[in-house]
Design a protein around this motif. Structure first.
Motif, PDB file in Angstrom:
ATOM      1  N   HIS A  93      18.707 -11.600   3.841  1.00 25.36           N
ATOM      2  CA  HIS A  93      17.953 -12.725   3.251  1.00 25.36           C
ATOM      3  C   HIS A  93      16.714 -13.313   4.159  1.00 25.36           C
ATOM      4  O   HIS A  93      17.316 -13.477   5.270  1.00 25.36           O
ATOM      5  N   ALA A  94      15.502 -13.349   3.891  1.00 26.73           N
ATOM      6  CA  ALA A  94      14.449 -13.754   4.671  1.00 26.73           C
ATOM      7  C   ALA A  94      13.291 -14.557   4.040  1.00 26.73           C
ATOM      8  O   ALA A  94      13.372 -14.342   2.960  1.00 26.73           O
ATOM      9  N   ASP A  95      12.503 -15.152   4.739  1.00 28.13           N
ATOM     10  CA  ASP A  95      11.252 -15.462   4.187  1.00 28.13           C
ATOM     11  C   ASP A  95      10.174 -14.467   3.858  1.00 28.13           C
ATOM     12  O   ASP A  95       9.627 -14.368   2.870  1.00 28.13           O
ATOM     13  N   THR A  96      10.219 -13.488   4.982  1.00 25.89           N
ATOM     14  CA  THR A  96       9.138 -12.384   4.788  1.00 25.89           C
ATOM     15  C   THR A  96       9.868 -11.198   5.194  1.00 25.89           C
ATOM     16  O   THR A  96      10.601 -11.355   6.187  1.00 25.89           O
ATOM     17  N   ALA A  97       9.328 -10.118   4.717  1.00 22.84           N
ATOM     18  CA  ALA A  97       9.840  -8.735   5.008  1.00 22.84           C
ATOM     19  C   ALA A  97       8.576  -7.820   5.205  1.00 22.84           C
ATOM     20  O   ALA A  97       7.895  -7.611   3.974  1.00 22.84           O
ATOM     21  N   ASP A  98       8.251  -7.306   6.248  1.00 22.94           N
ATOM     22  CA  ASP A  98       7.353  -6.075   6.307  1.00 22.94           C
ATOM     23  C   ASP A  98       7.895  -4.973   6.664  1.00 22.94           C
ATOM     24  O   ASP A  98       8.539  -4.530   7.547  1.00 22.94           O
ATOM     25  N   VAL A  99       7.771  -3.908   5.621  1.00 22.13           N
ATOM     26  CA  VAL A  99       8.100  -2.609   5.790  1.00 22.13           C
ATOM     27  C   VAL A  99       7.077  -1.667   5.889  1.00 22.13           C
ATOM     28  O   VAL A  99       5.981  -1.390   5.111  1.00 22.13           O
ATOM     29  N   ILE A 100       7.206  -0.987   7.077  1.00 16.24           N
ATOM     30  CA  ILE A 100       6.042  -0.164   7.614  1.00 16.24           C
ATOM     31  C   ILE A 100       6.340   1.374   7.437  1.00 16.24           C
ATOM     32  O   ILE A 100       7.329   1.820   7.933  1.00 16.24           O
ATOM     33  N   GLN A 101       5.665   2.016   6.759  1.00 15.51           N
ATOM     34  CA  GLN A 101       5.820   3.597   6.567  1.00 15.51           C
ATOM     35  C   GLN A 101       4.892   4.474   7.514  1.00 15.51           C
ATOM     36  O   GLN A 101       3.763   3.809   7.682  1.00 15.51           O
ATOM     37  N   ARG A 102       5.677   5.512   7.984  1.00 18.52           N
ATOM     38  CA  ARG A 102       4.802   6.336   8.610  1.00 18.52           C
ATOM     39  C   ARG A 102       5.092   7.722   8.247  1.00 18.52           C
ATOM     40  O   ARG A 102       6.456   8.085   8.390  1.00 18.52           O
ATOM     41  N   ASN A 103       4.142   8.736   8.101  1.00 22.37           N
ATOM     42  CA  ASN A 103       4.310  10.057   7.214  1.00 22.37           C
ATOM     43  C   ASN A 103       5.283   9.876   6.322  1.00 22.37           C
ATOM     44  O   ASN A 103       6.320  10.761   6.150  1.00 22.37           O
ATOM     45  N   GLY A 104       5.246   8.958   5.072  1.00 21.43           N
ATOM     46  CA  GLY A 104       6.215   8.825   4.101  1.00 21.43           C
ATOM     47  C   GLY A 104       7.795   8.284   4.484  1.00 21.43           C
ATOM     48  O   GLY A 104       8.523   8.269   3.537  1.00 21.43           O
ATOM     49  N   GLU A 105       8.109   8.073   5.594  1.00 17.93           N
ATOM     50  CA  GLU A 105       9.315   7.484   6.103  1.00 17.93           C
ATOM     51  C   GLU A 105       9.047   5.983   6.483  1.00 17.93           C
ATOM     52  O   GLU A 105       8.082   5.595   7.260  1.00 17.93           O
ATOM     53  N   THR A 106      10.196   5.423   6.178  1.00 17.87           N
ATOM     54  CA  THR A 106      10.466   3.934   6.800  1.00 17.87           C
ATOM     55  C   THR A 106      10.235   4.043   8.260  1.00 17.87           C
ATOM     56  O   THR A 106      11.116   4.653   8.957  1.00 17.87           O
ATOM     57  N   GLU A 107       9.419   3.313   8.928  1.00 23.26           N
ATOM     58  CA  GLU A 107       9.356   3.235  10.320  1.00 23.26           C
ATOM     59  C   GLU A 107       9.980   2.065  10.889  1.00 23.26           C
ATOM     60  O   GLU A 107      10.589   2.138  11.922  1.00 23.26           O
ATOM     61  N   VAL A 154       0.882  -1.150  -0.085  1.00 22.71           N
ATOM     62  CA  VAL A 154      -0.039   0.116   0.122  1.00 22.71           C
ATOM     63  C   VAL A 154       0.855   1.226   0.144  1.00 22.71           C
ATOM     64  O   VAL A 154       1.552   1.467   0.860  1.00 22.71           O
ATOM     65  N   PHE A 155       0.999   1.906  -1.285  1.00 19.16           N
ATOM     66  CA  PHE A 155       1.843   2.996  -1.125  1.00 19.16           C
ATOM     67  C   PHE A 155       1.225   4.316  -0.840  1.00 19.16           C
ATOM     68  O   PHE A 155       0.732   5.055  -1.496  1.00 19.16           O
ATOM     69  N   THR A 156       1.093   4.443   0.430  1.00 21.52           N
ATOM     70  CA  THR A 156       0.632   5.879   1.037  1.00 21.52           C
ATOM     71  C   THR A 156       1.608   6.252   2.209  1.00 21.52           C
ATOM     72  O   THR A 156       2.614   5.469   2.262  1.00 21.52           O
ATOM     73  N   ASP A 157       1.474   7.371   2.456  1.00 21.99           N
ATOM     74  CA  ASP A 157       2.354   8.068   3.587  1.00 21.99           C
ATOM     75  C   ASP A 157       2.457   6.983   4.843  1.00 21.99           C
ATOM     76  O   ASP A 157       3.380   6.878   5.638  1.00 21.99           O
ATOM     77  N   ASN A 158       1.136   6.506   5.080  1.00 23.45           N
ATOM     78  CA  ASN A 158       1.029   5.427   6.379  1.00 23.45           C
ATOM     79  C   ASN A 158       0.775   3.985   5.972  1.00 23.45           C
ATOM     80  O   ASN A 158      -0.184   3.243   6.128  1.00 23.45           O
TER      81      ASN A 158
END
Length: 175
Positions: A68-82, A45-49
């Motif tokens: 290297h991983a099986d899964t990676a969750d990248v969480i954005q807050r206010n347009g920055e990676t949190e 979901v390409f939003t600021d949050n």
């Protein structure tokens, strides 16, 4: 209470902090490099949050950093990676330090909070560098300060500290 106990604990904590092979010594230039993420599948979901989940043979590179991983969750807050949350059996991380040595880490889960610069490794973690190793079930490591805490949850922690390199012998030197 044994009066020597606080001094021993402080010494052990200092040694562990000096041993901790973490991003506080990571190549400073890596943070200024683009981050590349490859996976078999992503749901973003390409939003600021927003949140992006990558699954299936996830490979993340940024400068000398390789994950290297099986899964990676990248969480954005206010347009920055949190936060970046990595999982797998096991997630692996490798990075070159500013002194050109390498640090390797593996764990079932790695949870990195970008703002606080704290990474939590859980599930059979192992961190190795030329300075030594640290292994256990849970480690909290502050990459900004170098502070590291592990154990305290009823499990054992194993730390190996390598001796300081000795000067080369002068066997070939003329006297």
């Amino acid at each position: 209470m044994n009066p020597m106990l606080p001094a021993k604990l402080a010494s052990i904590t200092l040694l562990a902090a000096l041993l901790a092979p973490g991003a506080v010594w990571a190549k400073a230039s890596d943070r200024n490099q683009p981050m590349n993420i490859e996976a078999s599948f992503n749901d973003c979901v390409f939003t600021d949050n927003g949140k992006c989940q990558f699954r299936g043979d996830v490979v993340i590179t940024q400068g000398s950093l390789e994950i290297h991983a099986d899964t990676a969750d990248v969480i954005q807050r206010n347009g920055e990676t949190e936060r970046v949350i990595l999982s797998g059996k096991q997630a692996r991380l490798k990075q070159q330090m500013d002194d050109n040595t390498w640090m390797n880490a593996r764990a079932d889960n790695m949870d990195y909070n970008v703002n606080s610069e704290v990474i939590i490794l859980t599930g059979n973690y192992n961190v190795e560098s030329e300075r030594g190793t640290n292994a256990g079930q849970r480690m909290v490591y502050n990459t900004r300060t170098g502070a590291m805490q592990s154990g305290g949850d009823g499990t054992r922690v194993r730390t190996v500290i390598q001796p300081k390199n000795k000067a080369p012998t002068a066997s070939g030197d003329k006297k």
